[in-house]
Design a protein around this motif. Structure first.
Motif, PDB file in Angstrom:
ATOM      1  N   TYR A   1      37.574  29.408  41.489  1.00  0.00           N
ATOM      2  CA  TYR A   1      38.090  30.433  40.581  1.00  0.00           C
ATOM      3  C   TYR A   1      37.130  31.621  40.487  1.00  0.00           C
ATOM      4  CZ  TYR A   1      38.945  32.928  36.251  1.00  0.00           C
ATOM      5  OH  TYR A   1      39.139  33.923  35.337  1.00  0.00           O
ATOM      6  N   LEU A   2      35.871  31.343  40.222  1.00  0.00           N
ATOM      7  CA  LEU A   2      34.909  32.431  40.059  1.00  0.00           C
ATOM      8  C   LEU A   2      34.755  33.223  41.348  1.00  0.00           C
ATOM      9  CD1 LEU A   2      33.010  33.461  37.755  1.00  0.00           C
ATOM     10  CD2 LEU A   2      31.149  32.338  39.001  1.00  0.00           C
ATOM     11  N   THR A   3      34.752  32.531  42.472  1.00  0.00           N
ATOM     12  CA  THR A   3      34.626  33.200  43.768  1.00  0.00           C
ATOM     13  C   THR A   3      35.805  34.136  44.014  1.00  0.00           C
ATOM     14  OG1 THR A   3      33.428  31.295  44.672  1.00  0.00           O
ATOM     15  CG2 THR A   3      34.368  32.851  46.251  1.00  0.00           C
ATOM     16  N   VAL A   4      37.007  33.675  43.697  1.00  0.00           N
ATOM     17  CA  VAL A   4      38.210  34.479  43.912  1.00  0.00           C
ATOM     18  C   VAL A   4      38.204  35.715  43.016  1.00  0.00           C
ATOM     19  CG1 VAL A   4      40.723  34.522  43.577  1.00  0.00           C
ATOM     20  CG2 VAL A   4      39.646  32.596  44.743  1.00  0.00           C
ATOM     21  N   VAL A   5      37.875  35.545  41.749  1.00  0.00           N
ATOM     22  CA  VAL A   5      37.868  36.675  40.813  1.00  0.00           C
ATOM     23  C   VAL A   5      36.836  37.719  41.223  1.00  0.00           C
ATOM     24  CG1 VAL A   5      37.340  37.367  38.438  1.00  0.00           C
ATOM     25  CG2 VAL A   5      38.809  35.393  38.861  1.00  0.00           C
ATOM     26  N   PHE A   6      35.635  37.267  41.585  1.00  0.00           N
ATOM     27  CA  PHE A   6      34.602  38.234  41.959  1.00  0.00           C
ATOM     28  C   PHE A   6      34.854  38.829  43.345  1.00  0.00           C
ATOM     29  CE2 PHE A   6      32.477  37.015  38.166  1.00  0.00           C
ATOM     30  CZ  PHE A   6      31.634  38.083  37.864  1.00  0.00           C
ATOM     31  N   ALA A   7      35.577  38.119  44.192  1.00  0.00           N
ATOM     32  CA  ALA A   7      35.989  38.715  45.463  1.00  0.00           C
ATOM     33  C   ALA A   7      36.961  39.860  45.206  1.00  0.00           C
ATOM     34  CB  ALA A   7      36.640  37.659  46.356  1.00  0.00           C
ATOM     35  N   ALA A   8      37.855  39.671  44.240  1.00  0.00           N
ATOM     36  CA  ALA A   8      38.796  40.728  43.866  1.00  0.00           C
ATOM     37  C   ALA A   8      38.053  41.920  43.271  1.00  0.00           C
ATOM     38  CB  ALA A   8      39.826  40.188  42.873  1.00  0.00           C
ATOM     39  N   ILE A   9      37.017  41.647  42.496  1.00  0.00           N
ATOM     40  CA  ILE A   9      36.190  42.723  41.930  1.00  0.00           C
ATOM     41  C   ILE A   9      35.508  43.500  43.055  1.00  0.00           C
ATOM     42  CG2 ILE A   9      34.082  43.178  40.600  1.00  0.00           C
ATOM     43  CD1 ILE A   9      34.915  40.832  38.765  1.00  0.00           C
ATOM     44  N   MET A  10      35.041  42.783  44.070  1.00  0.00           N
ATOM     45  CA  MET A  10      34.332  43.414  45.180  1.00  0.00           C
ATOM     46  C   MET A  10      35.259  44.304  46.014  1.00  0.00           C
ATOM     47  SD  MET A  10      31.976  41.576  48.087  1.00  0.00           S
ATOM     48  CE  MET A  10      33.337  40.560  48.704  1.00  0.00           C
ATOM     49  N   VAL A  11      36.492  43.879  46.190  1.00  0.00           N
ATOM     50  CA  VAL A  11      37.446  44.631  47.003  1.00  0.00           C
ATOM     51  C   VAL A  11      37.989  45.850  46.259  1.00  0.00           C
ATOM     52  CG1 VAL A  11      39.748  44.489  48.054  1.00  0.00           C
ATOM     53  CG2 VAL A  11      38.103  42.635  48.387  1.00  0.00           C
ATOM     54  N   ASP A  12      38.079  45.760  44.952  1.00  0.00           N
ATOM     55  CA  ASP A  12      38.774  46.764  44.144  1.00  0.00           C
ATOM     56  C   ASP A  12      38.328  48.210  44.371  1.00  0.00           C
ATOM     57  OD1 ASP A  12      40.942  46.264  42.046  1.00  0.00           O
ATOM     58  OD2 ASP A  12      39.733  47.822  41.095  1.00  0.00           O
ATOM     59  N   PRO A  13      37.018  48.496  44.456  1.00  0.00           N
ATOM     60  CA  PRO A  13      36.607  49.898  44.630  1.00  0.00           C
ATOM     61  C   PRO A  13      37.095  50.546  45.923  1.00  0.00           C
ATOM     62  CG  PRO A  13      34.768  48.575  43.856  1.00  0.00           C
ATOM     63  CD  PRO A  13      35.858  47.627  44.250  1.00  0.00           C
ATOM     64  N   PHE A  14      37.499  49.748  46.906  1.00  0.00           N
ATOM     65  CA  PHE A  14      37.922  50.295  48.188  1.00  0.00           C
ATOM     66  C   PHE A  14      39.431  50.530  48.259  1.00  0.00           C
ATOM     67  CE2 PHE A  14      34.117  47.675  48.895  1.00  0.00           C
ATOM     68  CZ  PHE A  14      33.278  48.652  49.416  1.00  0.00           C
ATOM     69  N   LEU A  15      40.144  50.179  47.185  1.00  0.00           N
ATOM     70  CA  LEU A  15      41.597  50.355  47.178  1.00  0.00           C
ATOM     71  C   LEU A  15      41.978  51.755  46.714  1.00  0.00           C
ATOM     72  CD1 LEU A  15      42.585  46.875  45.668  1.00  0.00           C
ATOM     73  CD2 LEU A  15      42.550  47.575  48.081  1.00  0.00           C
ATOM     74  N   PRO A  16      43.151  52.233  47.087  1.00  0.00           N
ATOM     75  CA  PRO A  16      43.597  53.596  46.697  1.00  0.00           C
ATOM     76  C   PRO A  16      43.644  53.768  45.175  1.00  0.00           C
ATOM     77  CG  PRO A  16      44.998  52.689  48.422  1.00  0.00           C
ATOM     78  CD  PRO A  16      44.127  51.547  47.950  1.00  0.00           C
ATOM     79  N   GLU A  17      43.275  54.939  44.711  1.00  0.00           N
ATOM     80  CA  GLU A  17      43.289  55.227  43.273  1.00  0.00           C
ATOM     81  C   GLU A  17      44.695  55.111  42.693  1.00  0.00           C
ATOM     82  OE1 GLU A  17      41.431  58.817  42.081  1.00  0.00           O
ATOM     83  OE2 GLU A  17      39.564  58.410  43.180  1.00  0.00           O
TER      84      GLU A  17
END
Length: 321
Positions: free
Chosen positions: A298-314
């Motif tokens: 769970y923690l790995t998945v949530v923080f992976a999503a946090i890591m990817v988020d800045p690279f997604l379109p505004e």
């Protein structure tokens, strides 16, 4: 009396340090740092740094912060093993640790922990170039060694709750290394891990509660029923999920993160509820280790999503300014 005798017998049968090869000695020192635990802590540091930088920070900063984090956490863990060597000697789960087997002497472990503490503090200040990260690193070491290991662990069933705060510090350290400051976003990252710690650690404590009872460590599963422990886990898990959702407007997260956080939260909460139902039915097999491993996922998945988020379109941002 029996604990002291058991511990003494193990030390007596432990191999002398003069017989240990250089390779085994190095492995023993590495074991003092608890690398598997540090692995999990660093998984949260990198996403925090990427979110702070709103993209990928420099490789130099990223790697130097990760190295500093390893040195700092390794120091805290080595101090912990030095202080808890009597407990480790009577617990099956920890009887193979270096101080119990004699591969490292108490004086060697204490010296090693102290050197790591000094080096990590200087490392964050000079190499990473962040006095704030250096101060937070010291606070993490003091929190884990003094607050958790020396004060709380042997005195209260809520030891892992408040003592676990030290394990949340890597996200603050990583954020400070990038921005030289703190804000509400890293505080929320801190709280996610803070609320995650009890439903992560208590299933492990349930599995090994006889060990903790024998060592006279008042973990909650030793003192309370499995049903009571499961209820508290559900409460902390709920607070954790809410915090991951509060991060959406505060951190300017996208719909991708929102979906992952909500889905992962629902999945983990379901696991906690299932454990509660098994405990309520007084089933012999609670499958607590399944929930323990699920908490890491769970923690790995949530923080992976946090890591990817800045690279997604505004355009995907939930609350676009």
């Amino acid at each position: 009396m029996s604990q002291a005798t058991s511990a003494a017998s193990r030390r007596a049968s432990a191999p002398g340090s003069s017989r240990i090869s250089a390779g085994d000695k190095i492995k023993a020192y590495v074991a003092l740092t608890k690398p598997r635990i540090i692995e999990l802590l660093l998984v949260t540091t990198v996403p925090a740094m990427i979110l702070a930088a709103d993209g990928f920070p420099s490789w130099t900063l990223l790697l130097s912060t990760v190295v500093g984090g390893y040195l700092s956490a390794g120091s805290a863990n080595a101090y912990n093993m030095y202080l808890d060597r009597d407990i480790d000697a009577v617990m099956n789960r920890t009887k193979g640790r270096p101080l119990v087997t004699g591969k490292v002497t108490p004086s060697e472990a204490l010296t090693f922990a102290s050197v790591l503490a000094v080096v990590s503090t200087a490392w964050f200040w000079v190499v990473v170039g962040s006095p704030l990260a250096s101060v937070l690193s010291v606070a993490a070491i003091v929190g884990y060694v003094v607050v958790y290991t020396m004060i709380l662990k042997r005195r209260t069933a809520q030891n892992i709750v408040w003592g676990g705060a030290a394990g949340c510090m890597p996200v603050l350290i990583g954020w400070a290394a990038v921005t030289q400051s703190l804000s509400w976003t890293p505080v929320l990252l801190f709280l996610i891990i803070f609320f995650w710690t009890p439903p992560h650690y208590w299933p492990l404590s349930m599995k090994f509660k006889r060990d903790y009872a024998r060592a006279e460590v008042p973990m909650l599963p030793v003192l309370a029923s499995s049903r009571r422990v499961a209820i508290e886990m559900i409460g902390y898990a709920a607070a954790m999920v809410v915090t991951t959702l509060v991060l959406i407007p505060v951190g300017g997260m996208t719909w991708v993160y929102a979906g992952v956080a909500a889905a992962a939260g629902a999945w983990f909460m379901t696991g906690c509820v299932r454990l509660y139902r098994r405990a309520q039915r007084d089933e012999a097999k609670l499958r607590e280790m399944r929930l323990f491993h699920d908490s890491i996922t769970y923690l790995t998945v949530v923080f992976a999503a946090i890591m990817v988020d800045p690279f997604l379109p505004e355009a995907l941002t939930v609350w676009a300014g």
